[in-house]
Design a protein around this motif. Structure first.
Motif, PDB file in Angstrom:
ATOM      1  N   ILE A  90      21.142  79.074  39.896  1.00  0.00           N
ATOM      2  CA  ILE A  90      22.554  78.944  39.550  1.00  0.00           C
ATOM      3  C   ILE A  90      23.129  77.657  40.153  1.00  0.00           C
ATOM      4  N   ASP A  91      22.601  77.258  41.296  1.00  0.00           N
ATOM      5  CA  ASP A  91      23.002  75.969  41.903  1.00  0.00           C
ATOM      6  C   ASP A  91      22.619  74.814  40.978  1.00  0.00           C
ATOM      7  N   GLU A  92      21.401  74.896  40.439  1.00  0.00           N
ATOM      8  CA  GLU A  92      20.932  73.833  39.528  1.00  0.00           C
ATOM      9  C   GLU A  92      21.792  73.778  38.276  1.00  0.00           C
ATOM     10  N   MET A  93      22.146  74.950  37.767  1.00  0.00           N
ATOM     11  CA  MET A  93      22.961  75.013  36.560  1.00  0.00           C
ATOM     12  C   MET A  93      24.343  74.422  36.844  1.00  0.00           C
ATOM     13  N   ALA A  94      24.883  74.746  38.026  1.00  0.00           N
ATOM     14  CA  ALA A  94      26.203  74.222  38.399  1.00  0.00           C
ATOM     15  C   ALA A  94      26.170  72.700  38.457  1.00  0.00           C
ATOM     16  N   LYS A  95      25.059  72.143  38.972  1.00  0.00           N
ATOM     17  CA  LYS A  95      24.940  70.680  39.055  1.00  0.00           C
ATOM     18  C   LYS A  95      24.943  70.059  37.663  1.00  0.00           C
ATOM     19  N   LEU A  96      24.311  70.744  36.708  1.00  0.00           N
ATOM     20  CA  LEU A  96      24.264  70.212  35.327  1.00  0.00           C
ATOM     21  C   LEU A  96      25.632  70.300  34.660  1.00  0.00           C
ATOM     22  N   LEU A  97      26.546  71.119  35.236  1.00  0.00           N
ATOM     23  CA  LEU A  97      27.836  71.373  34.587  1.00  0.00           C
ATOM     24  C   LEU A  97      28.995  70.935  35.487  1.00  0.00           C
ATOM     25  N   ASP A  98      28.850  69.767  36.055  1.00  0.00           N
ATOM     26  CA  ASP A  98      29.956  69.162  36.790  1.00  0.00           C
ATOM     27  C   ASP A  98      30.484  70.066  37.921  1.00  0.00           C
ATOM     28  N   GLY A  99      29.547  70.724  38.611  1.00  0.00           N
ATOM     29  CA  GLY A  99      29.936  71.537  39.772  1.00  0.00           C
ATOM     30  C   GLY A  99      30.724  72.787  39.418  1.00  0.00           C
ATOM     31  N   MET A 100      30.390  73.406  38.287  1.00  0.00           N
ATOM     32  CA  MET A 100      31.071  74.656  37.897  1.00  0.00           C
ATOM     33  C   MET A 100      30.925  75.705  39.012  1.00  0.00           C
ATOM     34  N   GLY A 101      31.955  76.509  39.244  1.00  0.00           N
ATOM     35  CA  GLY A 101      31.928  77.519  40.310  1.00  0.00           C
ATOM     36  C   GLY A 101      30.941  78.635  40.001  1.00  0.00           C
ATOM     37  N   HIS A 102      30.435  79.265  41.063  1.00  0.00           N
ATOM     38  CA  HIS A 102      29.486  80.354  40.808  1.00  0.00           C
ATOM     39  C   HIS A 102      29.572  81.459  41.842  1.00  0.00           C
ATOM     40  N   VAL A 103      29.173  82.649  41.416  1.00  0.00           N
ATOM     41  CA  VAL A 103      29.071  83.812  42.301  1.00  0.00           C
ATOM     42  C   VAL A 103      27.754  84.516  41.977  1.00  0.00           C
ATOM     43  N   ALA A 104      27.428  85.542  42.753  1.00  0.00           N
ATOM     44  CA  ALA A 104      26.225  86.336  42.456  1.00  0.00           C
ATOM     45  C   ALA A 104      26.567  87.810  42.531  1.00  0.00           C
ATOM     46  N   THR A 105      25.937  88.594  41.675  1.00  0.00           N
ATOM     47  CA  THR A 105      26.056  90.043  41.829  1.00  0.00           C
ATOM     48  C   THR A 105      24.873  90.469  42.707  1.00  0.00           C
ATOM     49  N   VAL A 106      25.102  91.405  43.588  1.00  0.00           N
ATOM     50  CA  VAL A 106      24.067  91.760  44.569  1.00  0.00           C
ATOM     51  C   VAL A 106      23.292  92.978  44.087  1.00  0.00           C
ATOM     52  N   LYS A 107      21.968  92.749  43.895  1.00  0.00           N
ATOM     53  CA  LYS A 107      21.132  93.807  43.290  1.00  0.00           C
ATOM     54  C   LYS A 107      20.147  94.388  44.295  1.00  0.00           C
ATOM     55  N   ASN A 108      19.982  95.681  44.244  1.00  0.00           N
ATOM     56  CA  ASN A 108      18.906  96.333  45.009  1.00  0.00           C
ATOM     57  C   ASN A 108      18.095  97.143  44.027  1.00  0.00           C
ATOM     58  N   ARG A 109      16.785  96.807  43.949  1.00  0.00           N
ATOM     59  CA  ARG A 109      15.930  97.581  43.033  1.00  0.00           C
ATOM     60  C   ARG A 109      14.993  98.427  43.883  1.00  0.00           C
ATOM     61  N   ASN A 110      14.941  99.722  43.587  1.00  0.00           N
ATOM     62  CA  ASN A 110      14.019 100.608  44.282  1.00  0.00           C
ATOM     63  C   ASN A 110      12.631 100.382  43.682  1.00  0.00           C
ATOM     64  N   LEU A 111      11.698  99.828  44.495  1.00  0.00           N
ATOM     65  CA  LEU A 111      10.379  99.445  43.971  1.00  0.00           C
ATOM     66  C   LEU A 111       9.563 100.650  43.501  1.00  0.00           C
ATOM     67  N   GLU A 112       9.888 101.841  44.029  1.00  0.00           N
ATOM     68  CA  GLU A 112       9.128 103.010  43.597  1.00  0.00           C
ATOM     69  C   GLU A 112       9.667 103.615  42.306  1.00  0.00           C
ATOM     70  N   THR A 113      10.997 103.671  42.133  1.00  0.00           N
ATOM     71  CA  THR A 113      11.559 104.322  40.937  1.00  0.00           C
ATOM     72  C   THR A 113      12.021 103.314  39.885  1.00  0.00           C
ATOM     73  N   GLY A 114      12.215 102.048  40.278  1.00  0.00           N
ATOM     74  CA  GLY A 114      12.687 101.024  39.328  1.00  0.00           C
ATOM     75  C   GLY A 114      14.197 101.050  39.121  1.00  0.00           C
ATOM     76  N   THR A 115      14.907 101.981  39.777  1.00  0.00           N
ATOM     77  CA  THR A 115      16.364 102.036  39.563  1.00  0.00           C
ATOM     78  C   THR A 115      17.067 100.862  40.256  1.00  0.00           C
ATOM     79  N   ILE A 116      18.188 100.457  39.636  1.00  0.00           N
ATOM     80  CA  ILE A 116      18.922  99.293  40.130  1.00  0.00           C
ATOM     81  C   ILE A 116      20.294  99.714  40.632  1.00  0.00           C
ATOM     82  N   GLU A 117      20.642  99.230  41.820  1.00  0.00           N
ATOM     83  CA  GLU A 117      22.005  99.440  42.329  1.00  0.00           C
ATOM     84  C   GLU A 117      22.666  98.085  42.404  1.00  0.00           C
ATOM     85  N   MET A 118      23.911  97.978  41.907  1.00  0.00           N
ATOM     86  CA  MET A 118      24.613  96.700  41.932  1.00  0.00           C
ATOM     87  C   MET A 118      26.095  96.989  41.991  1.00  0.00           C
TER      88      MET A 118
END
Ligand code: R5P
Length: 305
Positions: free
Chosen positions: A175-203
């Motif tokens: 996302i940093d690289e993408m921001a650089k290509l787009l004149d420093g566009m702002g960015h955030v991240a959604t925080v993901k936790n994936r349970n490696l045994e069940t595959g379920t995602i918490e966000m």
């Protein structure tokens, strides 16, 4: 230069051959009743620079075995050099031991390539930037991000009305690289936790300055498999006030149900590349496919001996 293709992504190979102004060389692939295959290059490759295209997407093991046999055919038939173009690199996510007792699948694939005599590999948007360092032969690591940035610029989306979103913390460099290509566009991240045994995602949370969130959110990822990561990230952005959600992902490794959950999600439109061939039954209204053919052809021309 002679270009051959396995069965996984022939339309992309044909498109590349048009850009290179050469004919795609024929391959005979015979499938025995027990599932084994016999592979034969139907043109002489003696002293030729051979390029073999295969995307090691589903069925991944099948596509890998076919690729290994194509490489072996070229080597045994006296090819001068062998370049493997693998727009989507299967098994790259297992690049280290996550839990004691696991195999490092990526390392196994690299060892096979090197022992078969491959000279160079070309691939796109690998899962981590350290992957090329694991190879002892050149790996040319290309990216679809400039193609995605071009779509955004053409649509006149700016940092005043758009925020870039990484669907997980692992995608922050991207996302940093993408921001650089787009004149420093702002960015955030959604925080993901994936349970490696069940595959379920918490966000449930967002990392970064939430005042950056604008009416339009552009989520960027390397791949979509089940679609759960992207859909949950899109839902969270919606909850935080984004009105339009666009997604750009290089590799559409769609599972059976992915097209359905993506179509009925809050996503406005989703852009992917043709690094993985998407059969007609997996196309859906919100999907748009951008071709990598021109970038691959340019790289082959620029790096041919
Ligand atoms: C994970 O680290 C990758 O960047 C993708 O976000 C992930 O592989 C997507 O998987 P899925 O579509 O199954 O959630």
């Amino acid at each position: 230069m002679k270009l051959f293709s396995g069965v996984s992504n022939k339309p992309l190979a044909e498109e590349i051959s048009r850009y290179l102004d050469i004919t795609l060389s024929p391959v005979e692939i015979f499938l025995f009743p027990d599932g084994e295959r016999r592979v034969r290059l139907e043109e002489s490759v003696l002293d030729e620079d051979v390029v073999i295209l295969q995307s090691t997407s589903t069925p991944v093991d099948h596509n890998y075995m076919e690729l290994f046999f194509l490489i072996d055919s070229a080597k045994r038939s006296g090819a001068k050099t062998i370049t493997v173009v693998m727009p989507y690199f299967g098994y790259q996510r297992q690049d280290h031991v996550f839990r004691t007792g696991e195999a490092v699948s990526l390392d196994v694939v690299i060892k096979i390539f090197e022992s078969l005599g491959v000279n160079k590999v070309i691939s796109f948007d690998l899962h981590t930037i350290k992957i090329p360092e694991l190879f002892h032969i050149p790996l040319i690591h290309l990216s679809a991000l400039p193609l995605f940035a071009y779509v955004i610029e053409k649509a006149h989306w700016t940092k005043q009305d758009t925020v870039l979103v990484s669907p997980d913390m692992g995608g922050l460099r991207r996302i940093d690289e993408m921001a650089k290509l787009l004149d420093g566009m702002g960015h955030v991240a959604t925080v993901k936790n994936r349970n490696l045994e069940t595959g379920t995602i918490e966000m449930e949370t967002i990392s970064g300055d939430i005042s950056m969130i604008k009416k339009r959110a552009v989520i960027v990822d390397d791949m979509i498999s089940s679609g759960k990561t992207i859909v949950r990230s899109a839902e969270l952005m919606k909850e935080y006030g984004a009105e339009e959600i666009y997604v750009f992902a290089t590799h559409a490794v769609f599972s059976e149900e992915a097209p359905f959950i993506l179509q009925k999600s809050p996503i406005t439109k989703l852009f992917v590349t043709d690094s993985v061939f998407i059969p007609a039954e997996k196309h859906f209204e919100k999907l748009e496919i951008i071709s990598l053919a021109s970038d691959i052809a340019k790289t082959l021309k620029a790096t041919s001996d």
